[in-house]
Design an enzyme around this catalytic site. Structure first.
Site, PDB file in Angstrom:
ATOM      1  N   ILE A  78      15.813  24.016  43.544  1.00  0.00           N
ATOM      2  CA  ILE A  78      15.370  25.406  43.671  1.00  0.00           C
ATOM      3  C   ILE A  78      16.654  26.234  43.630  1.00  0.00           C
ATOM      4  CG2 ILE A  78      15.387  25.144  46.187  1.00  0.00           C
ATOM      5  CD1 ILE A  78      13.271  27.184  46.489  1.00  0.00           C
ATOM      6  N   SER A  79      16.648  27.316  42.873  1.00  0.00           N
ATOM      7  CA  SER A  79      17.867  28.112  42.708  1.00  0.00           C
ATOM      8  C   SER A  79      18.311  28.727  44.032  1.00  0.00           C
ATOM      9  CB  SER A  79      17.641  29.241  41.704  1.00  0.00           C
ATOM     10  OG  SER A  79      17.241  28.738  40.458  1.00  0.00           O
TER      11      SER A  79
END
Ligand code: SAH
Length: 230
Positions: A78-79
Protein backbone atom coordinates in the site's frame (compact mmCIF):
# COMPACT_ATOMS: atom_id res chain seq x y z
CA UNK A 1 -24.21 9.14 12.31
CA UNK A 2 -23.07 5.58 12.93
CA UNK A 3 -20.61 4.70 15.68
CA UNK A 4 -17.79 4.18 13.22
CA UNK A 5 -18.12 7.77 12.02
CA UNK A 6 -17.89 9.30 15.48
CA UNK A 7 -14.25 10.37 15.93
CA UNK A 8 -14.37 10.20 19.72
CA UNK A 9 -15.22 6.50 19.57
CA UNK A 10 -12.38 5.82 17.18
CA UNK A 11 -9.29 4.48 18.98
CA UNK A 12 -7.21 5.28 15.89
CA UNK A 13 -8.20 8.94 15.68
CA UNK A 14 -5.07 10.34 17.31
CA UNK A 15 -2.78 8.19 15.14
CA UNK A 16 -4.64 9.33 12.05
CA UNK A 17 -4.28 12.96 13.16
CA UNK A 18 -0.53 12.48 13.68
CA UNK A 19 -0.26 10.95 10.21
CA UNK A 20 -1.97 14.01 8.72
CA UNK A 21 0.60 16.27 10.39
CA UNK A 22 3.39 14.23 8.78
CA UNK A 23 1.68 14.44 5.40
CA UNK A 24 1.40 18.22 5.87
CA UNK A 25 5.16 18.32 6.49
CA UNK A 26 5.83 16.32 3.31
CA UNK A 27 3.67 18.69 1.27
CA UNK A 28 5.69 21.64 2.59
CA UNK A 29 9.01 19.88 1.96
CA UNK A 30 8.14 18.95 -1.65
CA UNK A 31 6.30 22.16 -2.59
CA UNK A 32 9.13 23.26 -4.87
CA UNK A 33 8.66 20.13 -7.02
CA UNK A 34 4.91 19.62 -6.80
CA UNK A 35 3.73 23.23 -6.94
CA UNK A 36 1.39 22.40 -4.04
CA UNK A 37 2.28 24.31 -0.91
CA UNK A 38 -0.27 22.49 1.25
CA UNK A 39 -2.53 19.46 1.19
CA UNK A 40 -5.89 20.63 -0.23
CA UNK A 41 -8.62 20.71 2.45
CA UNK A 42 -10.82 18.28 0.52
CA UNK A 43 -8.01 15.72 0.31
CA UNK A 44 -7.21 16.20 3.99
CA UNK A 45 -10.86 15.55 4.90
CA UNK A 46 -10.94 12.39 2.78
CA UNK A 47 -7.73 10.99 4.31
CA UNK A 48 -9.04 11.88 7.78
CA UNK A 49 -12.22 9.92 7.11
CA UNK A 50 -10.79 6.66 5.76
CA UNK A 51 -9.79 4.02 8.36
CA UNK A 52 -6.43 2.96 6.93
CA UNK A 53 -6.04 0.25 9.58
CA UNK A 54 -8.96 -1.65 8.03
CA UNK A 55 -7.06 -2.08 4.77
CA UNK A 56 -3.79 -3.58 6.03
CA UNK A 57 -3.17 -7.17 7.17
CA UNK A 58 -3.73 -7.80 10.91
CA UNK A 59 -0.02 -7.94 11.77
CA UNK A 60 0.54 -4.57 10.07
CA UNK A 61 -2.31 -2.82 11.90
CA UNK A 62 -0.18 -1.25 14.64
CA UNK A 63 1.77 0.54 11.89
CA UNK A 64 -1.20 1.47 9.70
CA UNK A 65 -0.82 5.20 10.28
CA UNK A 66 2.94 5.45 9.88
CA UNK A 67 3.90 7.60 6.92
CA UNK A 68 5.50 4.81 4.91
CA UNK A 69 4.47 2.07 2.48
CA UNK A 70 3.29 -1.20 4.06
CA UNK A 71 3.18 -4.81 2.85
CA UNK A 72 -0.31 -6.04 1.91
CA UNK A 73 0.64 -9.57 0.83
CA UNK A 74 1.39 -11.10 -2.58
CA UNK A 75 4.62 -9.07 -2.71
CA UNK A 76 2.62 -5.84 -2.99
CA UNK A 77 2.50 -2.69 -0.91
CA UNK A 78 0.00 0.00 0.00
CA UNK A 79 1.53 3.35 -0.95
CA UNK A 80 2.93 5.76 1.63
CA UNK A 81 0.13 8.01 2.96
CA UNK A 82 1.85 11.16 1.66
CA UNK A 83 1.98 9.67 -1.85
CA UNK A 84 -1.72 8.72 -1.67
CA UNK A 85 -2.53 12.30 -0.63
CA UNK A 86 -0.25 13.84 -3.25
CA UNK A 87 -1.62 11.74 -6.13
CA UNK A 88 -5.18 12.46 -5.01
CA UNK A 89 -4.42 16.18 -4.88
CA UNK A 90 -2.78 16.16 -8.32
CA UNK A 91 -5.90 14.57 -9.84
CA UNK A 92 -7.94 17.71 -8.97
CA UNK A 93 -11.06 15.60 -8.47
CA UNK A 94 -14.53 17.04 -9.00
CA UNK A 95 -17.62 15.51 -7.36
CA UNK A 96 -19.03 14.38 -10.70
CA UNK A 97 -15.78 12.72 -11.90
CA UNK A 98 -15.62 9.14 -13.14
CA UNK A 99 -12.22 7.71 -12.25
CA UNK A 100 -10.16 4.72 -13.35
CA UNK A 101 -7.58 3.34 -10.93
CA UNK A 102 -4.93 0.88 -12.12
CA UNK A 103 -3.73 -1.30 -9.20
CA UNK A 104 -6.44 -1.68 -6.53
CA UNK A 105 -4.13 -3.39 -4.02
CA UNK A 106 -5.91 -3.30 -0.67
CA UNK A 107 -8.40 -0.68 -1.87
CA UNK A 108 -7.20 2.16 0.37
CA UNK A 109 -6.46 4.65 -2.41
CA UNK A 110 -9.80 3.77 -4.02
CA UNK A 111 -11.59 4.49 -0.72
CA UNK A 112 -9.97 7.93 -0.58
CA UNK A 113 -10.92 8.65 -4.21
CA UNK A 114 -14.46 7.44 -3.52
CA UNK A 115 -15.04 10.31 -1.09
CA UNK A 116 -14.11 12.93 -3.70
CA UNK A 117 -15.50 11.62 -7.00
CA UNK A 118 -18.71 10.08 -8.30
CA UNK A 119 -17.57 6.65 -9.37
CA UNK A 120 -14.34 4.65 -9.30
CA UNK A 121 -13.48 1.65 -11.48
CA UNK A 122 -10.35 -0.04 -10.16
CA UNK A 123 -8.41 -2.87 -11.80
CA UNK A 124 -6.24 -5.39 -9.97
CA UNK A 125 -4.24 -8.19 -11.55
CA UNK A 126 -3.98 -10.36 -8.39
CA UNK A 127 -7.43 -11.95 -7.87
CA UNK A 128 -6.89 -12.48 -4.12
CA UNK A 129 -6.12 -8.78 -3.58
CA UNK A 130 -9.15 -7.78 -5.67
CA UNK A 131 -11.35 -10.03 -3.53
CA UNK A 132 -9.94 -8.65 -0.27
CA UNK A 133 -10.33 -5.05 -1.43
CA UNK A 134 -13.90 -5.72 -2.56
CA UNK A 135 -14.72 -7.21 0.86
CA UNK A 136 -13.13 -4.34 2.82
CA UNK A 137 -14.85 -1.67 0.72
CA UNK A 138 -18.20 -3.45 1.19
CA UNK A 139 -17.67 -3.73 4.97
CA UNK A 140 -17.09 0.02 5.09
CA UNK A 141 -20.23 0.68 3.07
CA UNK A 142 -18.32 2.24 0.16
CA UNK A 143 -20.67 1.68 -2.76
CA UNK A 144 -19.18 3.79 -5.57
CA UNK A 145 -16.09 1.66 -6.21
CA UNK A 146 -16.15 -1.30 -8.62
CA UNK A 147 -13.13 -3.59 -8.45
CA UNK A 148 -12.31 -5.62 -11.56
CA UNK A 149 -9.75 -8.40 -12.01
CA UNK A 150 -7.62 -7.83 -15.08
CA UNK A 151 -4.41 -6.52 -16.60
CA UNK A 152 -4.46 -2.76 -16.16
CA UNK A 153 -2.26 -2.25 -19.23
CA UNK A 154 -5.52 -2.43 -21.19
CA UNK A 155 -7.35 -0.02 -18.91
CA UNK A 156 -11.05 -0.78 -18.52
CA UNK A 157 -12.77 -0.01 -21.78
CA UNK A 158 -16.29 -0.89 -20.62
CA UNK A 159 -16.73 2.33 -18.65
CA UNK A 160 -14.44 4.63 -20.72
CA UNK A 161 -13.90 7.51 -21.11
CA UNK A 162 -12.79 8.62 -17.65
CA UNK A 163 -12.39 12.15 -16.35
CA UNK A 164 -9.40 11.05 -14.28
CA UNK A 165 -7.00 8.08 -14.33
CA UNK A 166 -4.60 7.13 -11.54
CA UNK A 167 -2.00 4.36 -11.69
CA UNK A 168 -0.50 3.00 -8.47
CA UNK A 169 2.04 0.69 -10.12
CA UNK A 170 4.80 1.96 -12.40
CA UNK A 171 4.67 1.37 -16.15
CA UNK A 172 7.96 1.56 -18.06
CA UNK A 173 6.19 3.61 -20.72
CA UNK A 174 2.67 4.97 -20.92
CA UNK A 175 0.23 2.23 -22.02
CA UNK A 176 -1.67 3.59 -25.06
CA UNK A 177 -5.03 2.40 -23.66
CA UNK A 178 -4.76 4.81 -20.73
CA UNK A 179 -4.47 7.87 -22.94
CA UNK A 180 -7.24 6.52 -25.20
CA UNK A 181 -9.60 5.99 -22.28
CA UNK A 182 -9.01 9.45 -20.81
CA UNK A 183 -11.70 11.97 -21.76
CA UNK A 184 -10.61 15.13 -23.60
CA UNK A 185 -9.80 17.67 -20.87
CA UNK A 186 -9.07 14.75 -18.52
CA UNK A 187 -6.16 14.34 -16.16
CA UNK A 188 -4.00 11.34 -15.30
CA UNK A 189 -1.48 10.81 -12.47
CA UNK A 190 0.93 7.93 -13.00
CA UNK A 191 4.42 6.80 -12.02
CA UNK A 192 6.44 6.05 -15.14
CA UNK A 193 9.86 4.43 -15.29
CA UNK A 194 11.80 1.19 -15.18
CA UNK A 195 11.38 -1.42 -12.43
CA UNK A 196 14.69 -0.76 -10.70
CA UNK A 197 15.55 2.46 -12.42
CA UNK A 198 14.40 6.01 -12.01
CA UNK A 199 10.66 6.50 -11.79
CA UNK A 200 8.90 9.84 -11.96
CA UNK A 201 5.40 10.68 -10.90
CA UNK A 202 3.77 12.33 -13.91
CA UNK A 203 0.69 14.43 -14.44
CA UNK A 204 -0.69 13.95 -17.95
CA UNK A 205 -3.40 16.13 -19.41
CA UNK A 206 -5.40 15.29 -22.49
CA UNK A 207 -6.17 18.37 -24.52
CA UNK A 208 -9.44 18.86 -26.38
CA UNK A 209 -7.61 18.01 -29.62
CA UNK A 210 -6.65 14.61 -28.15
CA UNK A 211 -2.95 15.33 -27.69
CA UNK A 212 -1.43 14.45 -24.32
CA UNK A 213 0.84 16.82 -22.45
CA UNK A 214 3.01 15.44 -19.65
CA UNK A 215 4.63 17.03 -16.65
CA UNK A 216 7.22 15.41 -14.37
CA UNK A 217 6.47 16.00 -10.70
CA UNK A 218 8.59 13.98 -8.28
CA UNK A 219 11.04 11.07 -8.17
CA UNK A 220 9.19 8.05 -6.71
CA UNK A 221 9.50 4.32 -6.11
CA UNK A 222 6.48 2.16 -6.98
CA UNK A 223 6.02 -1.56 -7.52
CA UNK A 224 6.13 -2.37 -11.24
CA UNK A 225 3.07 -2.94 -13.37
CA UNK A 226 3.13 -6.69 -14.04
CA UNK A 227 1.32 -8.79 -16.62
CA UNK A 228 1.49 -9.17 -20.35
CA UNK A 229 1.18 -5.56 -21.36
CA UNK A 230 -0.29 -4.40 -24.62
N1 SAH B 1 -3.69 1.57 -4.72
C1 SAH B 1 -3.17 0.48 -3.96
C2 SAH B 1 -1.68 0.34 -4.15
C3 SAH B 1 -1.32 -1.05 -4.46
S1 SAH B 1 0.30 -1.34 -5.07
C4 SAH B 1 -3.57 0.56 -2.51
O1 SAH B 1 -4.14 1.58 -2.07
O2 SAH B 1 -3.34 -0.40 -1.79
C5 SAH B 1 -0.01 -1.61 -6.78
C6 SAH B 1 -0.99 -2.69 -7.14
O3 SAH B 1 -0.96 -2.81 -8.56
C7 SAH B 1 -0.66 -4.08 -6.59
O4 SAH B 1 -1.77 -4.55 -5.87
C8 SAH B 1 -0.42 -4.92 -7.85
O5 SAH B 1 -0.87 -6.26 -7.73
C9 SAH B 1 -1.22 -4.16 -8.89
N2 SAH B 1 -0.79 -4.40 -10.27
C10 SAH B 1 0.46 -4.64 -10.75
N3 SAH B 1 0.43 -4.82 -12.08
C11 SAH B 1 -0.87 -4.68 -12.46
C12 SAH B 1 -1.55 -4.76 -13.72
N4 SAH B 1 -0.89 -5.02 -14.86
N5 SAH B 1 -2.87 -4.57 -13.73
C13 SAH B 1 -3.58 -4.30 -12.59
N6 SAH B 1 -2.99 -4.24 -11.38
C14 SAH B 1 -1.66 -4.41 -11.30
Amino acid sequence: MSAKDRPRDDPWASERAAMLVEIDDDFRRTAGDTGLTAMPASVRAAIAAVPRHRFVPDDERPFAYENRPQPIGHGQTISQPFIVALMTALLELQPQDRVLEIGTGCGYQAAVLARLAARIDSIEIVPELAALATATLAQLGIANVSVHVGDGHQGWGAQAPYDKIIATAAAATLPPAWAEQLAPGGRMVAPLGERDGVQWLHVLQKRRDGSVQRQRILGVRFVPLTGGGV
